[in-house]
Write a protein that holds these residues in place. Structure first.
Motif, PDB file in Angstrom:
ATOM      1  N   LEU A 280       0.377  98.982  26.578  1.00  0.00           N
ATOM      2  CA  LEU A 280       1.148  97.897  26.009  1.00  0.00           C
ATOM      3  C   LEU A 280       1.163  96.821  27.084  1.00  0.00           C
TER       4      LEU A 280
ATOM      5  N   THR B 285       3.429  90.971  16.721  1.00  0.00           N
ATOM      6  CA  THR B 285       4.032  91.134  18.051  1.00  0.00           C
ATOM      7  C   THR B 285       3.759  92.525  18.642  1.00  0.00           C
TER       8      THR B 285
ATOM      9  N   GLU C  61       3.406  98.015  15.430  1.00  0.00           N
ATOM     10  CA  GLU C  61       2.712  99.282  15.174  1.00  0.00           C
ATOM     11  C   GLU C  61       2.284  99.922  16.504  1.00  0.00           C
TER      12      GLU C  61
ATOM     13  N   ASP D 161       6.197 100.849   7.772  1.00  0.00           N
ATOM     14  CA  ASP D 161       6.041  99.440   8.162  1.00  0.00           C
ATOM     15  C   ASP D 161       6.592  98.565   7.038  1.00  0.00           C
ATOM     16  N   GLU D 162       7.034  97.375   7.401  1.00  0.00           N
ATOM     17  CA  GLU D 162       7.590  96.418   6.418  1.00  0.00           C
ATOM     18  C   GLU D 162       8.691  97.057   5.590  1.00  0.00           C
TER      19      GLU D 162
ATOM     20  N   PHE E 158      -2.990  88.534  28.710  1.00  0.00           N
ATOM     21  CA  PHE E 158      -3.620  88.826  27.420  1.00  0.00           C
ATOM     22  C   PHE E 158      -5.011  88.205  27.356  1.00  0.00           C
TER      23      PHE E 158
ATOM     24  N   PHE F  60      -8.240  90.390  26.559  1.00  0.00           N
ATOM     25  CA  PHE F  60      -9.040  90.237  25.339  1.00  0.00           C
ATOM     26  C   PHE F  60     -10.430  89.690  25.661  1.00  0.00           C
TER      27      PHE F  60
ATOM     28  N   ARG G  90      -1.673  88.959  17.713  1.00  0.00           N
ATOM     29  CA  ARG G  90      -2.852  89.089  16.844  1.00  0.00           C
ATOM     30  C   ARG G  90      -3.605  87.762  16.770  1.00  0.00           C
TER      31      ARG G  90
HETATM   32  N1  LIG Z   1       1.623  94.271  24.102  1.00  0.00           N
HETATM   33  C1  LIG Z   1       0.401  94.403  23.560  1.00  0.00           C
HETATM   34  N2  LIG Z   1      -0.608  94.867  24.305  1.00  0.00           N
HETATM   35  C2  LIG Z   1      -1.863  94.972  23.783  1.00  0.00           C
HETATM   36  N3  LIG Z   1      -2.196  94.629  22.532  1.00  0.00           N
HETATM   37  C3  LIG Z   1      -1.226  94.170  21.749  1.00  0.00           C
HETATM   38  C4  LIG Z   1       0.128  94.034  22.204  1.00  0.00           C
HETATM   39  N4  LIG Z   1       0.871  93.543  21.214  1.00  0.00           N
HETATM   40  C5  LIG Z   1       0.047  93.383  20.170  1.00  0.00           C
HETATM   41  N5  LIG Z   1      -1.218  93.765  20.481  1.00  0.00           N
HETATM   42  C6  LIG Z   1      -2.405  93.702  19.609  1.00  0.00           C
HETATM   43  O1  LIG Z   1      -2.115  92.714  18.602  1.00  0.00           O
HETATM   44  C7  LIG Z   1      -2.534  93.155  17.334  1.00  0.00           C
HETATM   45  C8  LIG Z   1      -1.327  93.207  16.397  1.00  0.00           C
HETATM   46  O2  LIG Z   1      -0.477  94.281  16.798  1.00  0.00           O
HETATM   47  P1  LIG Z   1       0.339  95.172  15.727  1.00  0.00           P
HETATM   48  O3  LIG Z   1      -0.514  95.467  14.517  1.00  0.00           O
HETATM   49  O4  LIG Z   1       0.927  96.324  16.450  1.00  0.00           O
HETATM   50  O5  LIG Z   1       1.462  94.091  15.336  1.00  0.00           O
HETATM   51  P2  LIG Z   1       2.588  94.194  14.230  1.00  0.00           P
HETATM   52  O6  LIG Z   1       3.800  93.588  14.822  1.00  0.00           O
HETATM   53  O7  LIG Z   1       2.684  95.597  13.725  1.00  0.00           O
HETATM   54  O8  LIG Z   1       2.000  93.212  13.129  1.00  0.00           O
HETATM   55  P3  LIG Z   1       2.384  93.122  11.546  1.00  0.00           P
HETATM   56  O9  LIG Z   1       3.848  92.847  11.465  1.00  0.00           O
HETATM   57  O10 LIG Z   1       1.586  91.950  11.074  1.00  0.00           O
HETATM   58  O11 LIG Z   1       1.965  94.417  10.962  1.00  0.00           O
HETATM   59  C9  LIG Z   1      -3.188  94.511  17.529  1.00  0.00           C
HETATM   60  O12 LIG Z   1      -4.589  94.328  17.651  1.00  0.00           O
HETATM   61  C10 LIG Z   1      -2.616  95.014  18.846  1.00  0.00           C
HETATM   62  O13 LIG Z   1      -3.517  95.855  19.487  1.00  0.00           O
END
Ligand SMILES: Nc1ncnc2c1ncn2[C@@H]1O[C@H](COP(=O)(O)OP(=O)(O)OP(=O)(O)O)[C@@H](O)[C@H]1O
Length: 460
Positions: A151, A183, A186, A250-251, A332, A336, A369
Motif C-alpha cells: 500500500l 482511493t 479494495e 463493495d458499494e 505513485f 506506476f 486509479r
Molecule cells: N495506496 C495504494 N498503493 C498502490 N496502489 C494503489 C493504492 N491505492 C490505490 N491503488 C491502485 O489504484 C487502483 C484503484 O484501487 P481500488 O480498486 O482498491 O480502489 P477503490 O477505492 O476500491 O475504487 P472503487 O471505489 O472505484 O471500487 C488499483 O489499481 C490499485 O492497485
C-alpha cells in the motif's frame, strides 16, 4: 570502500566534522530530535564508518578543498545513491553550490552560527532519502521479490492509515472502509485479509451495487435446485464460498433496502439460507464493507438501515482522497512509471519536473486509479527517455503547475523563501550558472538576482 549492502545496517545521520569542530553541537541537537547519529572527525574514521554502515543522510563540514568534498560525494553516491549528502562550508559560493548539487549533493550551505539551524535541512534530506529507500523496496516488489503488494504512501495520513490497518486486521471484527472512488478501498480490504488470521483462506469481493435485490440474494446466499426457472442445480453463494475467509461487500451504500434486512440477519445469526431453501447453513465469514458514500447521511435520509450501519461500523477506516495527500504523488508516479515501463518494455527513466508539477496541481476526482491510468497512457505514448507534458492529455498542457519542490514536506508546504531559494538554485544549475540567462528565465534583473543570492547566503 565497498560496504556489504546485504548485511549493512542503516542509521539516520553521519556527521563528518573535519573543520575544527564546527559541527560540535549538532549531534546532540539531532539526537534530541529523535535521530540516530554517528559523529566522526577524521578521514580514516569516516572511511571505516561508511564501510560498516549505511546512512540516510551524511552532513559534512570539510576544509576548503574541493577535491576532498568531491571524493566524499562520489564515494557515497556510488555506494549508496539513496544517501543524501548535505555539505557545509565557511564560505559557500554559488559556483561551489551548483557544482556540488550537480554532483548529487542535497544541499550546500554556509556554516550557520547555530548548528540547530541545520536541523530542518537535515530532516528534509532524511525525508528524501527515506523516499528513495521506499522506491528501492518498491522495485523489489515489482520484480516479484516480495509476496505482499504494498500500500503505497508515506504522507502522514497514509502512515496513520497503515498503522490502523495493522491494528485492526488481526481483530476479526467487521470493518467499514470509506473513501472516494479509486482511493484503494479494495486494496485495503485485501491487506486486512492478508494481515489477519484468515489469510490462508479465501478473500472474495462482491459489488453490492451492481445487482438488483434478487440477483444479489442469489449471488450472496446461492440457490437450491429449482428455486426459479433456470436454477437447474444447487449453487452455493459467496458467503458459503468464503467460509472461514473474508468477504468484501463493495458499494454497500448502494445495497437495496430489502437486501439490507437479509444481510443483517446473516450477521446476527451467522447462518445463510439459500434462495428457495429452508436449511440454515452456518457460515464463519469476516465481513468487510466498502463505500464511497457518507453512510451516516444515508441513514439520516432513510436510505440505509441504522441497525445494519451499527453492525458494520464496528471499526471505520477513512481513506484520504489523493488531493489530500499531494506529497504521495511523486512516489505513485515513480511506482506506476516503473511498473508500466517494465510491462511495456520501455526504457523510460523518469518524468520532466513540469509533468510532476502538473500532476501535483490536478484535483484527481478519480484518485489513484486516475493517476495510474494517466501514467499508463503516458508510458504508451512516450517515445524517449522521459515523460513530457505532451504525453499527458490536452487539459494538462496549460493547467496551473505546482513546483515539485513546494510540497516536499509531509505536513504541507515550504516557506516561500525556501521555495524561491531552491528554484533559483535549480535554474542556475540548469543553465550552468549563467547568471544573465538565469535572471531572464526568472523574470528579474541581474541586480535583483544578485541581491537574492546574497540574502540566501549564495553570493557569487
Ligand atoms: N495506496 C495504494 N498503493 C498502490 N496502489 C494503489 C493504492 N491505492 C490505490 N491503488 C491502485 O489504484 C487502483 C484503484 O484501487 P481500488 O480498486 O482498491 O480502489 P477503490 O477505492 O476500491 O475504487 P472503487 O471505489 O472505484 O471500487 C488499483 O489499481 C490499485 O492497485
Amino acid at each position: 570502500m565497498q560496504p556489504n549492502k546485504d548485511n549493512a545496517a542503516r542509521s539516520d545521520v553521519l556527521v563528518v566534522d573535519k573543520d575544527k569542530d564546527s559541527l560540535a553541537g549538532l549531534p546532540a541537537v539531532l539526537r534530541e530530535a529523535g535521530l540516530q547519529v554517528t559523529h566522526v572527525k577524521s578521514h580514516d574514521e569516516t572511511r571505516a564508518t561508511l564501510s560498516q554502515m549505511d546512512f540516510s543522510v551524511v552532513v559534512a563540514a570539510l576544509e576548503e578543498h574541493h577535491a576532498q568534498k568531491q571524493t566524499l560525494l562520489k564515494v557515497i553516491k556510488s555506494n549508496t545513491p539513496e544517501t543524501e549528502v548535505v555539505l557545509v562550508s565557511r564560505s559557500a559560493t554559488v559556483d561551489a553550490a551548483v557544482r556540488a548539487m550537480q554532483m548529487g549533493a542535497f544541499h550546500y550551505l554556509p556554516l550557520p552560527e547555530n548548528p540547530a539551524d541545520l536541523v530542518i535541512v537535515i530532516q528534509k534530506a532524511l525525508e528524501k532519502s527515506l523516499l528513495q529507500q521506499e522506491l528501492l523496496e518498491l522495485r523489489h516488489v515489482l520484480r516479484g521479490q516480495q509476496a505482499m503488494p504494498m500500500l503505497i504512501g508515506k504522507s502522514t495520513k497514509m502512515q496513520a492509515l497503515k498503522r490502523e490497518i495493522a491494528r485492526v486486521a488481526p481483530l476479526d471484527c467487521t470493518v467499514l472502509i470509506q473513501g472516494e472512488t479509486g482511493t484503494g478501498k479494495e486494496m485495503v480490504a485485501k491487506m486486512l485479509h492478508r494481515l489477519s488470521l484468515r489469510s490462508g483462506k479465501r478473500f472474495l469481493a462482491v459489488n453490492a451495487g451492481a445487482f438488483n435485490a434478487e440477483l444479489l440474494a442469489n449471488e450472496l446466499f446461492g440457490h437450491e435446485q429449482g428455486a426459479y426457472t433456470g436454477a437447474q442445480r444447487t449453487k452455493a453463494g459467496v458467503f458459503e464460498a468464503t467460509h472461514q475467509g473474508t468477504l468484501l461487500l463493495d458499494e454497500i451504500g448502494e445495497m437495496p433496502l430489502g437486501m439490507q434486512v437479509q444481510l443483517l440477519r446473516v450477521l446476527q445469526e451467522r447462518t445463510v439460507v439459500r434462495v428457495g431453501g429452508t436449511e440454515e447453513i452456518p457460515v464463519d465469514v469476516r465481513l468487510l464493507a466498502a463505500t464511497h458514500r457518507d453512510i451516516e447521511r444515508e441513514v439520516e435520509r432513510g436510505r440505509f438501515r441504522q441497525d445494519l450501519f451499527y453492525r458494520l461500523n464496528v471499526f471505520t477506516l477513512h481513506l484520504p482522497a489523493l488531493r489530500e495527500r499531494v506529497d504521495d504523488i511523486p512516489l505513485f508516479c515513480h511506482y506506476f512509471l516503473e511498473k508500466f515501463a517494465t510491462s511495456f518494455k520501455k526504457d523510460i527513466t523518469g518524468m520532466e519536473d513540469e509533468v510532476l508539477g502538473a500532476l501535483m496541481a490536478h484535483p484527481f476526482p478519480g484518485n489513484v486509479r486516475e493517476l495510474e491510468n494517466l501514467i499508463e497512457r503516458a508510458v504508451v505514448l512516450c517515445d524517449g527517455p522521459t515523460i513530457q507534458l505532451r504525453h499527458l492529455p490536452q487539459e494538462f498542457h496549460n493547467a496551473p503547475v505546482m513546483s515539485p519542490h513546494a510540497a516536499q514536506t509531509d505536513e504541507g508546504l515550504l516557506p516561500l523563501a525556501e521555495v524561491e531559494r531552491r528554484h533559483i538554485l535549480a535554474v542556475l544549475t540548469s543553465v550552468q550558472d549563467n547568471k544573465g540567462q538565469a535572471a531572464r528565465i526568472l523574470g528579474i534583473d541581474r541586480a535583483t538576482l544578485w541581491r537574492k543570492l546574497q540574502r540566501y547566503g549564495l553570493e557569487a
